[in-house]
Design a protein around this motif. Sequence first.
Motif, PDB file in Angstrom:
ATOM      1  N   GLN A  48      -5.268   5.101   6.341  1.00 34.27           N
ATOM      2  CA  GLN A  48      -6.328   4.048   6.428  1.00 34.27           C
ATOM      3  C   GLN A  48      -7.134   3.813   5.035  1.00 34.27           C
ATOM      4  O   GLN A  48      -7.333   2.530   4.700  1.00 34.27           O
ATOM      5  CB  GLN A  48      -7.150   4.694   7.708  1.00 34.27           C
ATOM      6  CG  GLN A  48      -8.555   3.361   7.829  1.00 34.27           C
ATOM      7  CD  GLN A  48      -9.588   4.064   8.891  1.00 34.27           C
ATOM      8  OE1 GLN A  48      -9.167   4.847   9.517  1.00 34.27           O
ATOM      9  NE2 GLN A  48     -10.311   2.837   9.264  1.00 34.27           N
ATOM     10  N   ARG A  49      -7.402   4.978   4.309  1.00 33.37           N
ATOM     11  CA  ARG A  49      -8.167   4.905   2.990  1.00 33.37           C
ATOM     12  C   ARG A  49      -7.138   4.259   2.059  1.00 33.37           C
ATOM     13  O   ARG A  49      -7.689   3.294   1.279  1.00 33.37           O
ATOM     14  CB  ARG A  49      -8.525   6.125   2.483  1.00 33.37           C
ATOM     15  CG  ARG A  49      -9.503   5.951   1.415  1.00 33.37           C
ATOM     16  CD  ARG A  49     -10.318   7.502   1.208  1.00 33.37           C
ATOM     17  NE  ARG A  49      -9.479   8.614   1.483  1.00 33.37           N
ATOM     18  CZ  ARG A  49      -8.733   9.309   0.626  1.00 33.37           C
ATOM     19  NH1 ARG A  49      -8.763   8.964  -0.544  1.00 33.37           N
ATOM     20  NH2 ARG A  49      -8.013  10.084   1.048  1.00 33.37           N
ATOM     21  N   ALA A  50      -5.811   4.421   2.190  1.00 31.30           N
ATOM     22  CA  ALA A  50      -4.919   3.742   1.070  1.00 31.30           C
ATOM     23  C   ALA A  50      -4.900   2.270   1.297  1.00 31.30           C
ATOM     24  O   ALA A  50      -4.757   1.239   0.522  1.00 31.30           O
ATOM     25  CB  ALA A  50      -3.615   4.594   1.226  1.00 31.30           C
TER      26      ALA A  50
ATOM     27  N   ASN B 162      -6.441  -3.139  -0.595  1.00 31.03           N
ATOM     28  CA  ASN B 162      -6.702  -4.574  -0.070  1.00 31.03           C
ATOM     29  C   ASN B 162      -5.496  -4.773   0.814  1.00 31.03           C
ATOM     30  O   ASN B 162      -4.969  -6.198   0.886  1.00 31.03           O
ATOM     31  CB  ASN B 162      -6.742  -5.490  -1.056  1.00 31.03           C
ATOM     32  CG  ASN B 162      -7.933  -5.142  -2.181  1.00 31.03           C
ATOM     33  OD1 ASN B 162      -9.020  -4.702  -1.385  1.00 31.03           O
ATOM     34  ND2 ASN B 162      -7.886  -5.337  -3.338  1.00 31.03           N
ATOM     35  N   SER B 163      -4.962  -4.259   1.377  1.00 27.68           N
ATOM     36  CA  SER B 163      -3.339  -4.630   2.518  1.00 27.68           C
ATOM     37  C   SER B 163      -4.065  -5.113   3.765  1.00 27.68           C
ATOM     38  O   SER B 163      -5.046  -4.533   4.233  1.00 27.68           O
ATOM     39  CB  SER B 163      -2.775  -3.456   2.821  1.00 27.68           C
ATOM     40  OG  SER B 163      -1.807  -3.784   3.657  1.00 27.68           O
TER      41      SER B 163
ATOM     42  N   SER C 101       0.874  -1.092   0.005  1.00 25.79           N
ATOM     43  CA  SER C 101       0.051  -0.146   0.044  1.00 25.79           C
ATOM     44  C   SER C 101       0.710   1.312  -0.039  1.00 25.79           C
ATOM     45  O   SER C 101       0.171   2.368   0.156  1.00 25.79           O
ATOM     46  CB  SER C 101      -0.915  -0.139   1.279  1.00 25.79           C
ATOM     47  OG  SER C 101      -0.259  -0.058   2.586  1.00 25.79           O
ATOM     48  N   ALA C 102       2.298   1.194  -0.192  1.00 29.04           N
ATOM     49  CA  ALA C 102       2.991   2.330  -0.035  1.00 29.04           C
ATOM     50  C   ALA C 102       2.884   3.258  -1.198  1.00 29.04           C
ATOM     51  O   ALA C 102       2.758   4.429  -0.841  1.00 29.04           O
ATOM     52  CB  ALA C 102       4.487   1.804  -0.114  1.00 29.04           C
ATOM     53  N   GLY C 103       2.619   2.934  -2.496  1.00 22.92           N
ATOM     54  CA  GLY C 103       2.341   3.697  -3.516  1.00 22.92           C
ATOM     55  C   GLY C 103       1.123   4.459  -3.547  1.00 22.92           C
ATOM     56  O   GLY C 103       1.206   5.850  -3.494  1.00 22.92           O
TER      57      GLY C 103
END
Length: 817
Positions: A359-361, A366-367, A34-36
């Motif tokens: 949180q949204r990222a 789907n992390s 989810s980093a990007g």
Amino acid sequence: MAERRGGRSGCFPPMDLFRSEPMQLVQLIIPIESAGLSVAYLGDLGLIQFKDLNADKSPFQRTYAAQIKRSGEMARKLRFFKDQMSKAGVSASAKSDTQDAIKFDDLEVKLGDLEAELIEINANNDKLQRSFNELVEYKLVLQKIGEFFHSARSSAEAQQQEYGSSQSGEESLEAPLLSELDASKQVRLGFITGLVPKEKSMAFERILFRATRGNVLLRQSEVDEPVIDPISGEKVEKNVFLVFFSGERAKNKILKICDAFGANRYPFAEELGKQAQLITEVSGKISELKTAIDAGFLHRGNLLQSIAEEFDRWNVLVRREKSIYHTLNMLSIDVTKKCLVAEGWSPTSATKEIQDALQRAGHDSNSEIGAIFRVLGTRESPPTYFKTNKFTSAFQEIVDAYGVAKYQEANPGVFTIVTFPFLFAVMFGDWGHGICLLLATLYFLIREKKLSSQKLGDITEMTFGGRYVILMMALFSIYTGFIYNEFFSVQFELFGRSAYVCRDPSCSEATTIGLIKARDTYAFGVDPAWHGTRSELPFLNSLKMKLSILLGVAQMNLGIILSYFNAQYFRSGVNIWCQFIPQIIFLNALFGYLSVLIIVKWCTGSQADLYHVMIYMFLGPTDDLGENQLFPGQKTTQLVLVLLALVSVPWMLLPKPFILKSQHNRHQGQSYAPIQDLDESLLVDGSHDSSDHEEFEFSEVFVHQLIHTIEFVLGAVSNTASYLRLWALSLAHSELSTVFYEKVLLLAWGYDNIIILVVGFIIFIFATIGVLLVMETLSAFLHALRLHWVEFQNKFYEGDGYKFNPFSFVLVDEEED
């Protein structure tokens, strides 16, 4: 706790611009998957300034170097498209926002295909264009050389008829070349045709003559219009040439010379029938190539138009993706290589927004693991961040141009909003000129939305950016113009009738001696009766000079008072007792007292000489004041003020270094302070940097305090004198306006000639705009800028901070390639 220690508790509400936003150093632990997306959402938010945790690594050693290389290659392709669109005259035009989203990988493939197609089209078009240009040149050669041969035959036929023998005619034609040849040897002349640049034609002829020792015959014919050179693609003026030669050796020399001079060679047939056939064939090929070139350009134009419709969207996507990878390269990889660790500064008020974005990222990617957000303690000085809008941003830029405020230092930008345009207006006081300035500013304000989306020139861009500053300057100029009662140097009775009337008809000699006060004092501003009198200039000089001193002393006192609020905010008692108090005493014991004398003199109408009072306040403090006494007990008051001024100098110099040394001795092993200057809410408990153990250099502190004391004492005099520029520039503006009105407009009016009147009016308009509305505006602006930077801000403003520069897509989108 931070607000209590920061001094915000109390009866005063917090001010957004008075002190910078409270900042915090935060740490983000983000899963790789989810980093990007997390960085992308934080870029949309624009509220965190990332620290580079990989500063010791080169760009090629970082994790996402390959992705940045891909983004850079895509950016190169977009620059290529932009260059091609610019050459074709096609501008990028964004479609509606209902377009389908395109993935980064798909865009990379699409850009590659488009680039290959465009390169192929360009190559084909260039090849066709070169062939077309060659055929155009060939046709010119055929026509010009054909004309030459036709004229030669006509001349030969005329000679044959004259001499009656064709053989003798041929010999006479060839005689210049064949006169030295053996008659028994049959030699056939060869020839070369082509075009040579006109500017090189003379040198071309000379070199041919020398290289062949004159054994050539050269004929040149000038082409009427420039032709496009097939090799360079530029329009060039050329000459068609025809060279006759004899022998293979001469031919080789001529060919080399043609290559050296950039002469394009073309074949030519001697037979008339073949010449006509060649011209017909070349004309047909030219027509075919023209059709093919037009079709190629149409196809290229359609392709560029389709690129232009998507260009802005692609450009934004590539820039954002590249900035995301640049930011990811600033993050460090955890030892497990399953998450990235980021550190950065953010406003404390943005905590909830940052957590929501993370949180949204995590949800959108789907992390399975969410990102971790935590606040770190640090001794590092945070960046400075002020929340500004389109009105306050220009005023804040004026302050930041001098130096960015230290973290939570008192911000002069709050007061600059009022004081800067007002001091400008004191020097630019004319409500006619103020209205002109206002109208020019209203143009930018009315067209604000349209102009903000356009690319303007440097000067226009700067003016548009400062439109609200100029608006305030114009409004204050109208206000001070009413006070000075000047409208293009003309006075009006706007606020009632003048208080003075003529004693008798002889008072029209322009002197106040014949005027008597018959009514109440003029309601607002300068009485129009002063205009045109002999006392006008002395009266206005005295008024404006004293007003300049009052304004200067008031603004310098404001600066010293702000230094008190800084000291109180950072809980620095030594700065309050050993800096603020002696400074406020010294300044007001001298120039504050002078300001009081000015006001008392105005109120009482006294004829006291204030220069004499201030000079002998020091030279002869016990002397009798005589007619210069303005109030009872003045001598005693002056003695007390002189003593206070003298005491305040060592007070500023001596105690502070010794107090700081004492504090250092009490806090051995802790950070040399000034402890009070650190916000303890930012300190990590029990952690100390190596700088905590630096030696306390008493001599350096003492010398620094000595310099600061001398600078303030001398500056109190020089800074007060510097405010006299308000009087000087106001006088210059008024006198220039009077000269243009009386010596140009009124002088032209007096001739009673419509042409002279029109010329005089035009000169008056241009002089007013060029000198008073442009040069004088710039001059007054710069002087007001100097008063704020030097005379006002040096009393309290350190300006040694650094600006909060968050990662934001808004800033990325505004960047130029």
